[in-house]
Scaffold this active site. Structure first.
Site, PDB file in Angstrom:
ATOM      1  N   HIS A 233       0.731  -1.149   0.084  1.00  0.00           N
ATOM      2  CA  HIS A 233      -0.156   0.059   0.025  1.00  0.00           C
ATOM      3  C   HIS A 233       0.819   1.102   0.020  1.00  0.00           C
ATOM      4  O   HIS A 233       1.961   1.318   0.900  1.00  0.00           O
ATOM      5  CB  HIS A 233      -0.847   0.147   1.199  1.00  0.00           C
TER       6      HIS A 233
ATOM      7  N   HIS B 165       1.229  10.939  -2.198  1.00  0.00           N
ATOM      8  CA  HIS B 165       0.072  10.554  -1.318  1.00  0.00           C
ATOM      9  C   HIS B 165      -0.573  11.992  -1.371  1.00  0.00           C
ATOM     10  O   HIS B 165      -0.258  12.738  -0.590  1.00  0.00           O
ATOM     11  CB  HIS B 165       0.335  10.209  -0.085  1.00  0.00           C
TER      12      HIS B 165
END
Length: 587
Positions: free
Chosen positions: A124, A170
């Site tokens: 992830h 992100h």
């Protein structure tokens, strides 16, 4: 026999003996039995170690000094090789993780089933170097994950400030970006260093159509023949890992514009509307194309967010080129979860849920989830509040058939150790076949229920004989400044709730080579999903106990008999010398 000297009270010195590791009674008895008759060694390998005939032949050649191996002495350096190994040679062989490992290091499962029939080692936010809020993005964590056998890499694609280049970061945080080409090149270079089975790249797409076209071109040019491009728009069954060896496949949500274009093209009576659609279709806001947005735990009622900046000239060819690369179609649930979990017999796909969504869904829709994962892929990702890159317990996801249980590889916690241990199965290739009870319903048409009370199917008996190697890998004052360490071991099971347990040996004081010689039993209702946890700690009366090593091993992969078990540090890196001598029996 050497000794260790420790200073205390400034002027006094204490000396402690440091004996070599000696064979425990069970090893002495096994050696004595193996020395009886010409076939004693083979009986030991067959009856105690339960070795396959081919492995028994190889081990016999090593133990007897035959062939190129030159005997066990060549490996452990204890004494010259003999036709019948000495006790020291026999013990040296048993206590060698390279020669007598606890699990097999070869792929042994059937790899010809669809990918949806396998658990896949999944990362992830694979590009982050640390926490989820303000760490740097880099290709280094990607390389490290690939070198550990991870088979699913996630890249979050965002436009730069000028909207003419693609960056990986992100979104909505302070994380620093890394250029996408740097990531793609590193992926190509390291994709198959640890495993030859297919690598999946999941793209969280926040791009405009023109940048999607650029990404499609970059992916094609970078990966070349390594890239798998499906022959049809949709698949009714995923290809197998075996069919996709040394291939890279793409998984993301198809562009919304292209889906609308196909829908319009499908209606031949409205060709004029289709042409108008091609001119007027609006770009979706970036995060409507991000199927794995980590900040949302509730199901989306609609996906109707429209970007304030519209593309006046949508080009179907552009969307088509990007779309052609997608092998695993992804999406997030909209509306009712029951509808999202409906199985289309003519199409397979991937659905993403957060760990929070999964926890809620398994309470009310557990059977639907398992039926969905028989054909389709379910990806679970950490909830957005795990800012420190911690992880969740993967067992609930695995027991409901979720194939891609995405983990933060930066978070070195107990959960990640379970993940690393789970994927030591099947030769560490990153693909582990799901149990049969998660692939099809029973004769009554009912699916597996992880919450049901089940009878004990197997019992694992574990004996912890001794440990060694700390004196080689650590300084003499690493654990205690005034004396040798006081080691104890913890042994237990991680699995479905009924199987979970943790037990502890006594503490052996002032010994670099602790001998415990203790046995434990663990009844298992679902051994297929059980993991053996092993930890060693150094007892400290006044402070937190020091960490002395750990490992995690799939129960169904354990080789029976007396085995050398190497230990790892908190991050999962194997120590050079630290190991335990243990015995396993699964009945």
């Amino acid at each position: 026999m050497g000794s260790y000297a420790y200073r205390y009270c400034m002027c006094f010195t204490r000396k402690f003996r440091s004996p070599d590791a000696h064979p425990p009674p069970d090893v002495r008895a096994a050696h004595a039995a193996a020395a009886q008759g010409d076939d004693g060694l083979r009986r030991f390998l067959d009856d105690v170690q339960r070795e396959r005939p081919s492995d028994a032949d190889r081990i016999l050649a090593v133990l007897s000094g035959g062939g190129a191996a030159g005997g066990i002495a060549r490996f452990v350096g204890r004494s010259p090789a003999h036709a019948v190994p000495s006790l020291d040679d026999f013990f040296g062989f048993l206590f060698s993780p390279d020669l007598n490992p606890p699990i097999d290091n070869k792929v042994h499962q059937d790899m010809s089933a669809p990918i949806s029939h396998y658990y896949v080692f999944t990362g992830h936010n694979s590009y982050l170097t640390g926490n989820q809020l303000n760490s740097d993005s880099s290709d280094i964590p990607i390389i490290e994950a690939l070198d550990r056998g991870v088979r699913v890499i996630e890249l979050d694609m965002w436009p730069n400030s000028a909207k003419n280049r693609v960056e990986i970061l992100h979104g909505g945080t302070l994380t620093a970006p890394v250029d996408i080409m740097r990531c793609l090149k590193s992926i190509k270079e390291h994709a198959f260093t640890a495993s030859t089975y297919p690598l999946v790249i999941t793209l969280e797409d926040h791009l405009t159509a023109d940048l999607q076209a650029k990404v499609a071109e970059m992916i094609r040019e970078t990966f070349g023949d390594l890239l798998y491009v499906p022959s049809s728009d949709t698949l009714n069954e995923f290809p197998s890992p075996e069919a996709l060896m040394k291939r890279i496949i793409i998984s993301t949500k198809p562009p919304e514009e292209f889906k609308e274009f196909l829908k319009a093209q499908g209606n031949q009576n409205e060709s004029e509307k289709a042409a108008k659609l091609a001119e007027e279709v609006s770009l979706k806001r970036a995060d409507s194309n991000a199927d794995d947005s980590d900040g949302k735990d509730e199901l989306d009622e609609e996906d109707d967010d429209i970007s304030e900046e519209e593309d006046p000239k949508f080009q179907p060819d552009t969307a088509c080129e990007y779309r052609k690369l997608i092998t695993i179609h992804a999406g997030k649930p909209k509306g009712h979860l029951r509808d999202a979990l409906k199985v289309d017999p003519n199409k397979c796909r991937r659905l993403s849920l957060s760990e929070t969504q999964l926890s809620k869904a398994t309470i009310s829709h557990g059977a639907d989830i398992i039926r969905f994962t028989e054909k389709n892929i379910l990806r679970i990702y950490p909830k957005g509040t795990r800012i420190n890159s911690s992880n969740y317990d993967p067992i609930n996801a695995w027991s409901h058939g979720a194939q891609m249980v995405a983990f933060n590889m930066q978070g070195h916690d107990k959960s990640l150790r379970l993940m690393q241990g789970f994927f030591r199965a099947n030769g560490g290739c990153g693909y582990v076949k799901k149990p049969d009870f998660l692939l099809k319903a029973d004769q009554k048409g009912e699916v597996f229920d992880p919450k049901a009370i089940m009878p004990v199917k197997k019992t694992l008996k574990v004996k912890v004989y001794m440990g060694d190697g700390w004196r080689m890998d650590f300084s003499k004052t690493h654990f205690d400044a005034f004396s040798p360490p006081d080691f104890y071991a913890r042994v237990g099971i991680a699995g479905v709730p009924a199987d979970c347990a943790m037990k502890k040996t006594r503490t052996v004081e002032d010994q670099w080579v602790p001998v415990w010689d203790e046995e434990f039993s663990f009844p298992l209702t679902v051994p297929e999903l059980a993991l053996l946890r092993v930890e060693v700690h150094e007892y400290d009366m006044s402070e937190k106990h020091d960490f002395g090593g750990q490992t995690c091993l799939p129960v169904m992969e354990l080789k029976q008999g007396i085995r050398a078990v190497p230990l790892h540090d908190r991050k999962g890196n194997k120590y050079k010398s630290v190991r335990l001598l243990m015995r396993f029996e699964l009945v």
